[in-house]
Design an enzyme around this catalytic site. Structure first.
Site, PDB file in Angstrom:
ATOM      1  N   THR A 115       0.819  -1.216   0.000  1.00 22.19           N
ATOM      2  CA  THR A 115       0.000   0.000   0.000  1.00 22.19           C
ATOM      3  C   THR A 115       0.848   1.258   0.000  1.00 22.19           C
ATOM      4  O   THR A 115       1.967   1.259   0.533  1.00 22.19           O
ATOM      5  CB  THR A 115      -0.918  -0.009   1.237  1.00 22.19           C
ATOM      6  OG1 THR A 115      -1.510   1.282   1.413  1.00 22.19           O
ATOM      7  CG2 THR A 115      -0.153  -0.322   2.513  1.00 22.19           C
ATOM      8  N   TYR A 139      -1.449  -0.124  10.346  1.00 23.73           N
ATOM      9  CA  TYR A 139      -1.788  -0.742   9.060  1.00 23.73           C
ATOM     10  C   TYR A 139      -0.609  -0.603   8.097  1.00 23.73           C
ATOM     11  O   TYR A 139      -0.110  -1.592   7.534  1.00 23.73           O
ATOM     12  CB  TYR A 139      -3.050  -0.079   8.478  1.00 23.73           C
ATOM     13  CG  TYR A 139      -3.296  -0.462   7.043  1.00 23.73           C
ATOM     14  CD1 TYR A 139      -3.694  -1.747   6.702  1.00 23.73           C
ATOM     15  CD2 TYR A 139      -3.108   0.463   6.010  1.00 23.73           C
ATOM     16  CE1 TYR A 139      -3.898  -2.099   5.375  1.00 23.73           C
ATOM     17  CE2 TYR A 139      -3.318   0.117   4.684  1.00 23.73           C
ATOM     18  CZ  TYR A 139      -3.707  -1.163   4.377  1.00 23.73           C
ATOM     19  OH  TYR A 139      -3.899  -1.527   3.063  1.00 23.73           O
TER      20      TYR A 139
END
Ligand code: UFG
Length: 322
Positions: A115, A139
Site C-alpha cells: 500500500t 496498518y
C-alpha cells in the site's frame, strides 16, 4: 494453479476473474471474515484461515500451486491505531505463516498487496518507489514490515516477489459481476454512492482547509480492474524470471474529495448533499503516485484512469447491491 489468498474480497475477486478470463486455474483461500463467498465466481474455493498453519498446508497438499497472490489483510487505518494487535497478527504474523508454507512446498513466486500507506506523509509528489517509507499507522507499518521480510526471504531462499503498493483502489468490474462491498464501509466513493441512493443523508467532507487547490484531500484513485491487470502482469513477470521488485499502482492523477463528489453528482444524476466536517486524523493532504516503473517494467497502463469511468462502474455495481 494460482492460489489467491483473500480471493473473496474486493480486489482479490477482481483478480480472480481476470486470471480465469486469461486461462489460469485458480484456488481461492479465504476465511470469509470480510470476504463474500458469492464473490468466488471463478476457480475453486477452500475456506480456511491463515492463522491456522495446518489449513494452509492442506491447500498446498491438495493442489499443485505455482504462485501465490496474497490479498487477505485488514485495511481499516483507524482501527489499526485502536487495536494494533489485530493488525499485526493478521497482516504480519499470518503472512509469515503463508510464506512458511510456501517455502515448505517450494512455491517461490509471490504477489503481495502492499500500500501507499507504507510511505506515510509524503515529502514529494508524485510518490516514486524510492520515496522514503515512514508509515504513520499500524496498518501501514505492518505492510512495510512484510516488505522487509520479503527482501530478506528473497535473498536467503530464492523467493521472488512483486510487492504492489496500491493507491486508492476504486470502481468495480465493468461487467458488474463483482464490486466493492465493505462492512463497515469507510471509503469515499461507496459512501458518496450510498448518499446518491438515499441510503444515507449526506456525505461528510473530512477537512476543507488543506493546502490543496480546493481545500480538500487529493487522492489517486485507481480502478480495480486496472489493479487486476497489473497483478497478472506481475505474475507473468515473475514467471518469466523477473527479479523481486516493488511497484506503485496508481493512475498518476489526483482528484480532490470535492471533485469526486461533483463527478458522482453528474454520473448518478442525484443532488448528493455534502456537509463540511472536521479533518479525519491521519489523512495526508495529497497522495498521488508515479506508476512509471510498473508501466516500464510490466508494460501496464491504466485503462480507467479517468475518475468519471471509475465512478460509473462503481455506480453500476452499487445499484445492483441495493
Ligand atoms: N473522505 C471524506 N469523507 C468520507 C470518507 C472519506 O471526506 O466519508 C475523504 C478522506 O478524508 C480522504 C479521501 O476521502 O481524504 C479518501 O478516503 P478513503 O477512506 O476512501 O481512503 P484513504 O485515502 O484513507 O485510503 C487509505 C490509503 C490506502 C489504504 C486505505 C485503507 O490511501 O492506501 O487507506 O483503507 F489502503
Amino acid at each position: 494453479m494460482i492460489l489467491i489468498v483473500g480471493g473473496a474480497g474486493y480486489i482479490g475477486s477482481h483478480v480472480n476473474k481476470e486470471l480465469n478470463k486469461r486461462g489460469y486455474e485458480t484456488v481461492v483461500f479465504d476465511n470469509l471474515s470480510y470476504g463474500h463467498e458469492d464473490f468466488v465466481k471463478w476457480g475453486v474455493f477452500e475456506r480456511g484461515d491463515l492463522g491456522n498453519i495446518e489449513e494452509i498446508r492442506e491447500v498446498f497438499s491438495k493442489y499443485s500451486i505455482e504462485a501465490v497472490m496474497h490479498f487477505a489483510a485488514f485495511t481499516y487505518v483507524g482501527e489499526s491505531v485502536e487495536d494494533p494487535q489485530k493488525y499485526y497478527l493478521n497482516n504480519l504474523r499470518n503472512t509469515l505463516n503463508l510464506l512458511q508454507v510456501m517455502l515448505e512446498f517450494e512455491v517461490k513466486k509471490f504477489v503481495f498487496s502492499s500500500t501507499c500507506a507504507t510511505y506515510g506523509n509524503p515529502i514529494e509528489i508524485p510518490i516514486t518507489e524510492d520515496h522514503p517509507q515512514n508509515p504513520i499507522n499500524p496498518y501501514g507499518k505492518g505492510k512495510f514490515m512484510v516488505e522487509k521480510v520479503l527482501e530478506d526471504y528473497s535473498r536467503a531462499y530464492d523467493l521472488r516477489y512483486a510487492s504492489l503498493r496500491y493507491f486508492n483502489a476504486a470502481g468495480a468490474d465493468p461487467e458488474g459481476e463483482v464490486g466493492e462491498l465493505h462492512d463497515p464501509e469507510t471509503h469515499l466513493i461507496p459512501l458518496i454512492l450510498d448518499a446518491a441512493a438515499g441510503k444515507r443523508d449526506d456525505i461528510k467532507i473530512f477537512g476543507t482547509d488543506y493546502d490543496t487547490h480546493d481545500g480538500t484531500c487529493v487522492r489517486d484513485y485507481i480502478h480495480v480492474t486496472d489493479l487486476a491487470d497489473a497483478h497478472i502482469r506481475a505474475l507473468e513477470y515473475l514467471k518469466n524470471g523477473g527479479a523481486s521488485e516493488f511497484f506503485n499502482l496508481g493512475n498518476g492523477n489526483g482528484f480532490s474529495v470535492r471533485e469526486v463528489i461533483d463527478v458522482s453528482r453528474e454520473v448518478t444524476g442525484k443532488p448528493i448533499k455534502a456537509v463540511e466536517d472536521e479533518r479525519r486524523p491521519g489523512d495526508p493532504p495529497v497522495l498521488v503516485g508515479s506508476s512509471k516503473k510498473a508501466q516500464e517494467i510490466l508494460g501496464w497502463k491504466p485503462e480507467y484512469a479517468n475518475i468519471r469511468k471509475i465512478v460509473e462502474t462503481a455506480w453500476k455495481w452499487h445499484q445492483k447491491i441495493e
